[in-house]
Design an enzyme around this catalytic site. Sequence first.
Site, mmCIF file in Angstrom:
data_model
loop_
_atom_site.group_PDB
_atom_site.id
_atom_site.type_symbol
_atom_site.label_atom_id
_atom_site.label_comp_id
_atom_site.label_asym_id
_atom_site.label_seq_id
_atom_site.Cartn_x
_atom_site.Cartn_y
_atom_site.Cartn_z
ATOM 1 N N HIS A 21 0.826 -1.200 0.000
ATOM 2 C CA HIS A 21 0.000 0.000 0.000
ATOM 3 C C HIS A 21 0.869 1.263 0.000
ATOM 4 O O HIS A 21 0.696 2.153 -0.837
ATOM 5 C CB HIS A 21 -0.913 -0.008 1.231
ATOM 6 N N GLU A 22 1.807 1.316 0.932
ATOM 7 C CA GLU A 22 2.676 2.491 1.034
ATOM 8 C C GLU A 22 3.596 2.612 -0.173
ATOM 9 O O GLU A 22 3.947 3.715 -0.584
ATOM 10 C CB GLU A 22 3.474 2.455 2.334
ATOM 11 N N HIS A 25 1.817 4.671 -2.785
ATOM 12 C CA HIS A 25 1.939 6.112 -2.545
ATOM 13 C C HIS A 25 3.342 6.603 -2.897
ATOM 14 O O HIS A 25 3.516 7.641 -3.536
ATOM 15 C CB HIS A 25 1.668 6.453 -1.082
#
Length: 174
Positions: A21-22, A25
């Site tokens: 997920h990170e 980003h």
Amino acid sequence: MDALAPIVAFVVVLIVLVLVHELGHFVAAKRSGVTVQEFGVGFPPRMASVIWRGTRYSLNWIPLGGFVRMFGEDGEAEVSKLRERGLSEPAIEKVMEGSFSRKPIPTRLIILVAGVAMNMVLGAMLFALAFSQPTPVAQAPLVVVAVEADSPADGALQVDDRIVAVDGERSSEA
């Protein structure tokens, strides 16, 4: 000791999900020209870190999350901090080029949605991997390898018996 395995599995799965997920980003921010100050796995306090190409990569003690700290996430508060440090207006403008808050709204939306998108891609890849695995197919005739004592099969079946039909229906390979 048996209770520890599910807890360890949960933490490992959580770390993988958060990392992916990170990473979404992080990659979107870097490709958009946003200055990424830190990419952290886990929550502080910091266990270890290294700075590479202007970004701090940290491993933190609490393994229940992660974060990407981008320059300018606090909006124009960064400008006042830079002024307090004595930077000139042209220097501030140069630094703020990599600010998250100065990027166009569509770019900021892409960076924010990239984490969820990466989790969806991971899910699709894991499902594709799971469904692409070969599945065993029963081959007839089946051979009895053991009979449980006091079971319904005890006395009716013996070791090495061959089952060639069920309910009168024969297998095509029997």
